[in-house]
Design a protein around this motif. Structure first.
Motif, PDB file in Angstrom:
ATOM      1  N   UNK A  30      45.232  28.898  16.634  1.00  0.00           N
ATOM      2  CA  UNK A  30      46.266  28.919  15.592  1.00  0.00           C
ATOM      3  C   UNK A  30      46.422  27.547  14.942  1.00  0.00           C
ATOM      4  N   UNK A  31      46.580  27.553  13.628  1.00  0.00           N
ATOM      5  CA  UNK A  31      46.822  26.290  12.908  1.00  0.00           C
ATOM      6  C   UNK A  31      48.238  25.805  13.214  1.00  0.00           C
ATOM      7  N   UNK A  32      48.509  24.549  12.869  1.00  0.00           N
ATOM      8  CA  UNK A  32      49.849  23.988  13.073  1.00  0.00           C
ATOM      9  C   UNK A  32      50.886  24.842  12.345  1.00  0.00           C
ATOM     10  N   UNK A  33      50.512  25.285  11.166  1.00  0.00           N
ATOM     11  CA  UNK A  33      51.393  26.113  10.343  1.00  0.00           C
ATOM     12  C   UNK A  33      51.759  27.419  11.071  1.00  0.00           C
ATOM     13  N   UNK A  34      50.744  28.120  11.539  1.00  0.00           N
ATOM     14  CA  UNK A  34      50.946  29.393  12.249  1.00  0.00           C
ATOM     15  C   UNK A  34      51.773  29.162  13.505  1.00  0.00           C
ATOM     16  N   UNK A  35      51.434  28.086  14.207  1.00  0.00           N
ATOM     17  CA  UNK A  35      52.135  27.783  15.441  1.00  0.00           C
ATOM     18  C   UNK A  35      53.638  27.588  15.182  1.00  0.00           C
ATOM     19  N   UNK A  36      53.948  26.816  14.134  1.00  0.00           N
ATOM     20  CA  UNK A  36      55.358  26.572  13.807  1.00  0.00           C
ATOM     21  C   UNK A  36      56.070  27.877  13.466  1.00  0.00           C
ATOM     22  N   UNK A  37      55.392  28.716  12.687  1.00  0.00           N
ATOM     23  CA  UNK A  37      55.975  30.014  12.342  1.00  0.00           C
ATOM     24  C   UNK A  37      56.243  30.862  13.565  1.00  0.00           C
ATOM     25  N   UNK A  38      55.248  30.907  14.441  1.00  0.00           N
ATOM     26  CA  UNK A  38      55.390  31.745  15.635  1.00  0.00           C
ATOM     27  C   UNK A  38      56.520  31.245  16.530  1.00  0.00           C
ATOM     28  N   UNK A  39      56.577  29.920  16.729  1.00  0.00           N
ATOM     29  CA  UNK A  39      57.616  29.364  17.607  1.00  0.00           C
ATOM     30  C   UNK A  39      59.006  29.622  17.011  1.00  0.00           C
ATOM     31  N   UNK A  40      59.112  29.533  15.683  1.00  0.00           N
ATOM     32  CA  UNK A  40      60.431  29.739  15.070  1.00  0.00           C
ATOM     33  C   UNK A  40      60.929  31.173  15.284  1.00  0.00           C
ATOM     34  N   UNK A  41      60.007  32.080  15.567  1.00  0.00           N
ATOM     35  CA  UNK A  41      60.417  33.468  15.811  1.00  0.00           C
ATOM     36  C   UNK A  41      60.614  33.802  17.279  1.00  0.00           C
ATOM     37  N   UNK A  42      60.548  32.788  18.142  1.00  0.00           N
ATOM     38  CA  UNK A  42      60.681  33.062  19.583  1.00  0.00           C
ATOM     39  C   UNK A  42      62.056  33.609  19.947  1.00  0.00           C
ATOM     40  N   UNK A  43      62.086  34.496  20.906  1.00  0.00           N
ATOM     41  CA  UNK A  43      63.370  34.974  21.435  1.00  0.00           C
ATOM     42  C   UNK A  43      64.013  33.854  22.254  1.00  0.00           C
ATOM     43  N   UNK A  44      65.329  33.698  22.114  1.00  0.00           N
ATOM     44  CA  UNK A  44      66.042  32.681  22.912  1.00  0.00           C
ATOM     45  C   UNK A  44      67.078  33.376  23.802  1.00  0.00           C
ATOM     46  N   UNK A  45      68.034  32.613  24.282  1.00  0.00           N
ATOM     47  CA  UNK A  45      69.091  33.172  25.133  1.00  0.00           C
ATOM     48  C   UNK A  45      69.873  34.233  24.339  1.00  0.00           C
ATOM     49  N   UNK A  46      69.819  35.480  24.757  1.00  0.00           N
ATOM     50  CA  UNK A  46      70.457  36.557  23.976  1.00  0.00           C
ATOM     51  C   UNK A  46      71.986  36.438  23.941  1.00  0.00           C
ATOM     52  N   UNK A  47      72.543  35.670  24.893  1.00  0.00           N
ATOM     53  CA  UNK A  47      74.004  35.556  24.927  1.00  0.00           C
ATOM     54  C   UNK A  47      74.530  34.471  23.995  1.00  0.00           C
ATOM     55  N   UNK A  48      73.603  33.704  23.443  1.00  0.00           N
ATOM     56  CA  UNK A  48      74.053  32.621  22.568  1.00  0.00           C
ATOM     57  C   UNK A  48      73.908  33.085  21.125  1.00  0.00           C
ATOM     58  N   UNK A  49      75.021  33.425  20.513  1.00  0.00           N
ATOM     59  CA  UNK A  49      74.973  34.006  19.182  1.00  0.00           C
ATOM     60  C   UNK A  49      75.309  32.970  18.119  1.00  0.00           C
ATOM     61  N   UNK A  50      76.413  32.271  18.319  1.00  0.00           N
ATOM     62  CA  UNK A  50      76.796  31.221  17.360  1.00  0.00           C
ATOM     63  C   UNK A  50      76.356  29.871  17.891  1.00  0.00           C
ATOM     64  N   UNK A  51      76.204  28.936  16.958  1.00  0.00           N
ATOM     65  CA  UNK A  51      75.780  27.593  17.342  1.00  0.00           C
ATOM     66  C   UNK A  51      76.737  26.974  18.358  1.00  0.00           C
ATOM     67  N   UNK A  52      78.012  27.311  18.250  1.00  0.00           N
ATOM     68  CA  UNK A  52      79.011  26.709  19.147  1.00  0.00           C
ATOM     69  C   UNK A  52      79.050  27.364  20.532  1.00  0.00           C
ATOM     70  N   UNK A  53      78.339  28.477  20.698  1.00  0.00           N
ATOM     71  CA  UNK A  53      78.294  29.105  22.034  1.00  0.00           C
ATOM     72  C   UNK A  53      77.445  28.251  22.972  1.00  0.00           C
ATOM     73  N   UNK A  54      77.954  27.994  24.186  1.00  0.00           N
ATOM     74  CA  UNK A  54      77.094  27.294  25.143  1.00  0.00           C
ATOM     75  C   UNK A  54      75.956  28.229  25.579  1.00  0.00           C
TER      76      UNK A  54
END
Ligand code: TRP
Length: 328
Positions: free
Chosen positions: A208-232
């Protein structure tokens, strides 16, 4: 005498980050200490890809380019193609004569694959014998150790059974009982948190190119319980955090703090991870680009490796035929 290692990969697709941290980084270290044989298991690939066999040769070259770019050194290790060393099939034939069907039908990987894989018909003669050929791969080189993923442990157990059965039947001590080497790095999950796999479409490929890699990482699933930026957040359940642990362990504390104390949002956290990854993979990508321009060189490496492997293989088959008294 250095102890011997054999491992292999099936050339059925492009390699991804999971292959890098799960296998290649390990292989690279092992080649400093052991006599290593690294094999492109193209016959094993054919067992599932027989409807589109042309893709196998393409992936074989592409995968070997990744091996070399990750630091597998053809001066230190023997890199070869299974199908270029005909003795794999000799030994497969010999083992097939005494391996009971039950051992193969009971094999958990066999049952699972038949259950899971619906896109191709695996109810074939060759596929049932998959672990017999794998045992031939390993025992042909009398390997002491076999670096593999956990999923391959049943095949290693079968390899030892076959080794014992052979030595017992023909009253010889030709074959060792090879042991697995399991990687210590925690398993890297795919972008969606499931096992990283081409069939889940959740991989970061080494190509994967740097471009593709950045796109893919930006779509990664994160902690599902953290919805707003202010949520720990909860780094211990977050896949992004797991990636930091593997690719930027020095940032682990800091990232933990961003998340738990809601200092940075997931988007920014992923952006920083992507930048880290691009930097980390830069030397790999540079080498990959070089190798891609010189495919004849890759073929030459495979040819030389296959010749070298062939010498060891011929020696074993000679000893096997002598022990069995099947030579005229
Ligand atoms: N079955 C292995 C896999 O799918 C590939 C393989 C074939 C292999 N022959 C081998 C691995 C011999 C180790 C040793 O990953």
């Amino acid at each position: 005498m250095r102890k011997r290692i054999l491992s292999g990969m099936r050339p059925t697709g492009r390699l991804h980050l999971g292959h890098l941290v799960g296998a290649l980084d390990n292989w690279m270290k092992l080649q400093e200490e052991y006599e290593c044989f690294f094999m492109v298991a193209d016959w094993h690939a054919l067992m599932s890809e027989y409807e589109d066999p042309a893709s196998i040769a393409e992936y074989a070259i592409d995968n070997v380019i990744d091996w070399l770019s990750a630091g597998i050194d053809p001066e230190k290790s023997t890199i070869f193609m299974q199908s270029e060393v005909p003795q794999h099939l000799d030994l497969n034939m010999i083992f097939s004569c005494f391996v009971p069907l039950g051992w193969l039908e009971r094999c958990p990987t066999y049952k699972e694959q038949l259950r899971e894989i619906k896109t191709r018909n695996l109810h074939t003669y060759a596929f049932l014998g998959y672990p017999v050929l794998q045992a031939a791969d390993i025992l042909l080189y009398k390997a002491d150790k076999v670096p593999v993923g956990e999923d391959q442990l049943p095949h290693l157990e079968l390899t030892r059974q076959i080794s014992r059965r052979f030595n017992g039947l023909y009253k010889c001590g030709i074959f060792p009982e090879p042991e697995a080497i399991l990687t210590k790095t925690p398993r890297l999950l795919g972008l969606d948190g499931r096992k990283m796999s081409k069939s889940y479409n959740n991989t970061v490929d080494l190509s994967d190119s740097a471009e593709t890699l950045k796109n893919k990482i930006s779509g990664m699933f994160t902690d599902p319980q953290r919805i707003k930026l202010s949520d720990p957040g909860h780094p211990d359940v977050c896949n992004v955090h797991a990636y930091y642990a593997v690719f930027a362990p020095e940032m682990k504390q800091e990232v933990d703090d961003w998340c738990r104390n809601a200092r940075k949002g997931c988007t920014e956290c992923k952006k920083i991870l992507a930048e880290k990854l691009v930097l980390k993979l830069a030397p790999f990508h540079k080498k990959r680009t070089q190798f891609l321009k010189d495919k004849p060189k890759i073929k030459k490496i495979l040819k030389a490796g296959s010749e070298k492997a062939g010498v060891a293989a011929a020696r074993t088959v000679d000893a096997v035929k002598s022990a069995m008294k099947i030579r005229i």
